[in-house]
Write a protein that holds these residues in place. Structure first.
Motif, PDB file in Angstrom:
ATOM      1  N   VAL A 175     110.778  -7.873  32.494  1.00 17.08           N
ATOM      2  CA  VAL A 175     110.905  -8.376  33.873  1.00 17.08           C
ATOM      3  C   VAL A 175     112.098  -9.322  33.905  1.00 17.08           C
ATOM      4  O   VAL A 175     111.990 -10.507  33.591  1.00 17.08           O
ATOM      5  CB  VAL A 175     109.614  -9.076  34.335  1.00 17.08           C
ATOM      6  CG1 VAL A 175     109.779  -9.619  35.746  1.00 17.08           C
ATOM      7  CG2 VAL A 175     108.446  -8.117  34.287  1.00 17.08           C
ATOM      8  N   LEU A 176     113.240  -8.784  34.283  1.00 16.35           N
ATOM      9  CA  LEU A 176     114.493  -9.545  34.276  1.00 16.35           C
ATOM     10  C   LEU A 176     114.993  -9.848  35.679  1.00 16.35           C
ATOM     11  O   LEU A 176     116.048 -10.464  35.831  1.00 16.35           O
ATOM     12  CB  LEU A 176     115.574  -8.768  33.508  1.00 16.35           C
ATOM     13  CG  LEU A 176     115.231  -8.425  32.058  1.00 16.35           C
ATOM     14  CD1 LEU A 176     116.361  -7.621  31.429  1.00 16.35           C
ATOM     15  CD2 LEU A 176     114.965  -9.684  31.258  1.00 16.35           C
ATOM     16  N   THR A 177     114.258  -9.438  36.698  1.00 11.72           N
ATOM     17  CA  THR A 177     114.677  -9.667  38.079  1.00 11.72           C
ATOM     18  C   THR A 177     113.434  -9.881  38.940  1.00 11.72           C
ATOM     19  O   THR A 177     112.378  -9.307  38.661  1.00 11.72           O
ATOM     20  CB  THR A 177     115.491  -8.481  38.628  1.00 11.72           C
ATOM     21  OG1 THR A 177     116.599  -8.237  37.769  1.00 11.72           O
ATOM     22  CG2 THR A 177     116.014  -8.774  40.028  1.00 11.72           C
ATOM     23  N   TYR A 178     113.584 -10.709  39.948  1.00 11.56           N
ATOM     24  CA  TYR A 178     112.564 -10.883  40.987  1.00 11.56           C
ATOM     25  C   TYR A 178     113.213 -10.660  42.340  1.00 11.56           C
ATOM     26  O   TYR A 178     114.344 -11.105  42.579  1.00 11.56           O
ATOM     27  CB  TYR A 178     111.947 -12.285  40.941  1.00 11.56           C
ATOM     28  CG  TYR A 178     110.909 -12.483  39.866  1.00 11.56           C
ATOM     29  CD1 TYR A 178     109.600 -12.056  40.054  1.00 11.56           C
ATOM     30  CD2 TYR A 178     111.226 -13.109  38.670  1.00 11.56           C
ATOM     31  CE1 TYR A 178     108.641 -12.234  39.068  1.00 11.56           C
ATOM     32  CE2 TYR A 178     110.282 -13.291  37.687  1.00 11.56           C
ATOM     33  CZ  TYR A 178     108.988 -12.856  37.890  1.00 11.56           C
ATOM     34  OH  TYR A 178     108.038 -13.033  36.911  1.00 11.56           O
ATOM     35  N   CYS A 201     108.306 -10.220  44.263  1.00 12.23           N
ATOM     36  CA  CYS A 201     108.142  -8.896  43.665  1.00 12.23           C
ATOM     37  C   CYS A 201     108.783  -8.894  42.287  1.00 12.23           C
ATOM     38  O   CYS A 201     110.011  -9.036  42.171  1.00 12.23           O
ATOM     39  CB  CYS A 201     108.776  -7.821  44.543  1.00 12.23           C
ATOM     40  SG  CYS A 201     108.774  -6.172  43.811  1.00 12.23           S
ATOM     41  N   PRO A 202     108.019  -8.745  41.199  1.00  9.70           N
ATOM     42  CA  PRO A 202     108.617  -8.601  39.861  1.00  9.70           C
ATOM     43  C   PRO A 202     109.220  -7.209  39.689  1.00  9.70           C
ATOM     44  O   PRO A 202     108.680  -6.210  40.183  1.00  9.70           O
ATOM     45  CB  PRO A 202     107.434  -8.826  38.919  1.00  9.70           C
ATOM     46  CG  PRO A 202     106.231  -8.492  39.737  1.00  9.70           C
ATOM     47  CD  PRO A 202     106.547  -8.801  41.160  1.00  9.70           C
ATOM     48  N   VAL A 203     110.354  -7.154  38.989  1.00  5.04           N
ATOM     49  CA  VAL A 203     111.087  -5.907  38.806  1.00  5.04           C
ATOM     50  C   VAL A 203     111.253  -5.654  37.311  1.00  5.04           C
ATOM     51  O   VAL A 203     111.794  -6.491  36.587  1.00  5.04           O
ATOM     52  CB  VAL A 203     112.464  -5.958  39.491  1.00  5.04           C
ATOM     53  CG1 VAL A 203     113.200  -4.632  39.330  1.00  5.04           C
ATOM     54  CG2 VAL A 203     112.315  -6.305  40.968  1.00  5.04           C
ATOM     55  N   ALA A 214     119.704   0.471  32.030  1.00  5.90           N
ATOM     56  CA  ALA A 214     118.301   0.289  32.387  1.00  5.90           C
ATOM     57  C   ALA A 214     118.093   0.568  33.871  1.00  5.90           C
ATOM     58  O   ALA A 214     118.952   0.268  34.706  1.00  5.90           O
ATOM     59  CB  ALA A 214     117.852  -1.129  32.042  1.00  5.90           C
ATOM     60  N   VAL A 215     116.949   1.137  34.180  1.00  5.31           N
ATOM     61  CA  VAL A 215     116.576   1.459  35.555  1.00  5.31           C
ATOM     62  C   VAL A 215     115.612   0.389  36.055  1.00  5.31           C
ATOM     63  O   VAL A 215     114.712  -0.053  35.321  1.00  5.31           O
ATOM     64  CB  VAL A 215     115.937   2.854  35.648  1.00  5.31           C
ATOM     65  CG1 VAL A 215     115.583   3.189  37.098  1.00  5.31           C
ATOM     66  CG2 VAL A 215     116.866   3.905  35.065  1.00  5.31           C
ATOM     67  N   ARG A 216     115.776  -0.027  37.304  1.00  6.01           N
ATOM     68  CA  ARG A 216     114.916  -1.046  37.885  1.00  6.01           C
ATOM     69  C   ARG A 216     113.719  -0.404  38.566  1.00  6.01           C
ATOM     70  O   ARG A 216     113.867   0.559  39.320  1.00  6.01           O
ATOM     71  CB  ARG A 216     115.696  -1.892  38.893  1.00  6.01           C
ATOM     72  CG  ARG A 216     116.856  -2.664  38.275  1.00  6.01           C
ATOM     73  CD  ARG A 216     117.509  -3.563  39.304  1.00  6.01           C
ATOM     74  NE  ARG A 216     118.612  -4.325  38.742  1.00  6.01           N
ATOM     75  CZ  ARG A 216     119.291  -5.264  39.398  1.00  6.01           C
ATOM     76  NH1 ARG A 216     118.959  -5.539  40.658  1.00  6.01           N
ATOM     77  NH2 ARG A 216     120.276  -5.908  38.815  1.00  6.01           N
ATOM     78  N   TYR A 217     112.541  -0.977  38.285  1.00  7.20           N
ATOM     79  CA  TYR A 217     111.297  -0.485  38.874  1.00  7.20           C
ATOM     80  C   TYR A 217     110.575  -1.656  39.553  1.00  7.20           C
ATOM     81  O   TYR A 217     109.899  -2.446  38.885  1.00  7.20           O
ATOM     82  CB  TYR A 217     110.382   0.123  37.805  1.00  7.20           C
ATOM     83  CG  TYR A 217     110.967   1.332  37.111  1.00  7.20           C
ATOM     84  CD1 TYR A 217     110.859   2.596  37.669  1.00  7.20           C
ATOM     85  CD2 TYR A 217     111.611   1.207  35.886  1.00  7.20           C
ATOM     86  CE1 TYR A 217     111.379   3.713  37.032  1.00  7.20           C
ATOM     87  CE2 TYR A 217     112.144   2.312  35.244  1.00  7.20           C
ATOM     88  CZ  TYR A 217     112.027   3.555  35.818  1.00  7.20           C
ATOM     89  OH  TYR A 217     112.546   4.656  35.192  1.00  7.20           O
ATOM     90  N   PRO A 218     110.721  -1.820  40.863  1.00  6.95           N
ATOM     91  CA  PRO A 218     109.928  -2.853  41.561  1.00  6.95           C
ATOM     92  C   PRO A 218     108.443  -2.534  41.450  1.00  6.95           C
ATOM     93  O   PRO A 218     108.008  -1.411  41.733  1.00  6.95           O
ATOM     94  CB  PRO A 218     110.425  -2.770  43.003  1.00  6.95           C
ATOM     95  CG  PRO A 218     111.757  -2.079  42.921  1.00  6.95           C
ATOM     96  CD  PRO A 218     111.659  -1.136  41.773  1.00  6.95           C
TER      97      PRO A 218
END
Length: 388
Positions: A175-178, A201-203, A214-218
């Motif tokens: 989880v490197l993005t919110y 929302c954690p991504v 890497a692909v982002r998955y909300p």
């Protein structure tokens, strides 16, 4: 006979007295147990009441629950931001990766409350967010979708499922993005523009089977008002210079200590910034323009005073005077440059004319001399021959 009856009467009185005292003793002995049970129930009810009060107190994302009505609102802007946890300003949301001295990062707190059934989550819908029971996600579906191992916890029922996840299986390092939703509101009671976080929302960042980027998955949306009572109880430190936990996660979000880029604003087309501005430079310019309007909203709202107008006029006059002085200082230098250029051009023109005249003179004189000498020699020879 009478004596025997008297003895029996006395014995009956003694027995009845002893039985009454024993009953009183037993009732007195059982009374503390009942009181303890009653106190425990009362304490449990008190804890539940405090939790409900905390929920009501921290439900500030909706203006109706914070004591404001729609009539009090004069301005509303919905901003979507993405928080990159690799930035120093957002590092408190990522560290510590593992629980240390009772401190946990934000994603661990969210997952612990989610699997315990204490926190509702809502489906991530691309382009719109609906926080209603109809779009509430099932915890089991979320764990299966993102391949997070789990086991059913004790007390789990079909209506109220509970799960348990080992600390090593929580994907905190992925989880490197919110994503967060901000509500910028201006109301007549406070007379100021202030942002509040509405949802988080954690991504997940996961690479594909064949590597690559890497692909982002909300994952899901969490209403900030639902998780806020728990965030107030988690102390964190936000600076490397001071390792004492002097603030909480709620302070971190309320005081907007995070740093995030605007990736969307609520608009009629319901499009993101990347869709509205495909060019990267145009998109960055639009993001800066939106942030600048939010920062200068209050300055553009009020009419300046007479002193402020005079100060602004003096500032403009000083800038104009400085520009005029710069032009006056540069004028002699520019004039000297122009005169030197003109002198060089005149000298070059004179030198060109001299070279052209010399060249023409040298070419004409030798031809005339040769022609005259040849004519003279030929005439002399003819005259001598005739004489012979």
């Amino acid at each position: 006979m009478n004596h025997l009856r008297h003895i029996l009467a006395i014995a009956a009185i003694i027995i009845s007295t002893l039985a009454a005292s024993a009953q009183d003793a037993s009732s007195s002995a059982s009374a503390p147990v009942r009181r303890r049970a009653t106190d425990r129930n009362a304490r449990q009810q008190t804890d539940n009441a405090i939790s409900q009060r905390m929920q009501n107190q921290f439900s500030t994302s909706d203006p109706l629950t914070s004591g404001l009505s729609e009539a009090d609102l004069q301005y509303l802007r919905i901003i979507y931001r993405q928080l990159d946890l690799t930035k120093d300003a957002n590092a408190p949301l990522y560290f510590p990766e593992q629980p240390i001295d009772g401190s946990e990062n934000l994603f661990r707190i969210i997952m612990k409350l989610l699997v315990d059934g204490s926190l509702p989550a809502y489906e991530y819908l691309d382009g719109r967010e609906v926080f209603t029971p109809q779009y509430q996600v099932k915890v089991k579906d979320v764990l299966d979708r993102f391949y997070i191992p789990y086991t059913e916890a004790k007390g789990s029922t079909e209506k109220n499922p509970k799960f348990q996840i080992d600390e090593a299986d929580v994907p905190t390092n992925e989880v490197l993005t919110y994503y967060i939703i901000e509500r910028w509101t201006f109301d007549t009671r406070h007379n100021r523009l202030r942002p509040t976080v509405e949802a988080i929302c954690p991504v997940l960042h996961r690479a594909g089977d064949f590597g690559g980027d890497a692909v982002r998955y909300p994952m899901f949306w969490i209403k900030y008002s639902d998780i806020r009572p728990y965030l107030t109880q988690q102390a964190i430190f936000t600076s490397d210079d001071n390792n004492l936990p002097t603030s909480s996660y709620d302070d971190y979000f309320t005081m907007t200590r995070y740093s995030g880029d605007i990736y969307k604003t609520r608009n009629l087309r319901n499009q993101s910034m990347a869709q509205l501005y495909p060019d990267a430079e145009d998109r960055q310019h639009a993001q800066d323009s939106i942030q600048n309007r939010l920062d200068t909203f209050e300055k553009r709202l009020w009419t300046p005073t007479r002193e402020e107008l005079q100060a602004e006029q003096e500032r403009r006059d000083s800038i104009a005077a400085a520009a005029a002085d710069t032009l006056s200082l540069d004028e002699p230098a520019a004039q000297s440059v122009r005169s030197s250029r003109a002198a060089r051009s005149v000298r070059a023109e004179k030198a060109t004319n001299k070279r052209s005249t010399k060249t023409s003179t040298k070419k004409k004189k030798p031809k005339q001399i040769k022609e005259s000498s040849a004519s003279r020699s030929s005439s002399a020879v003819r005259s001598v021959r005739r004489r012979k």
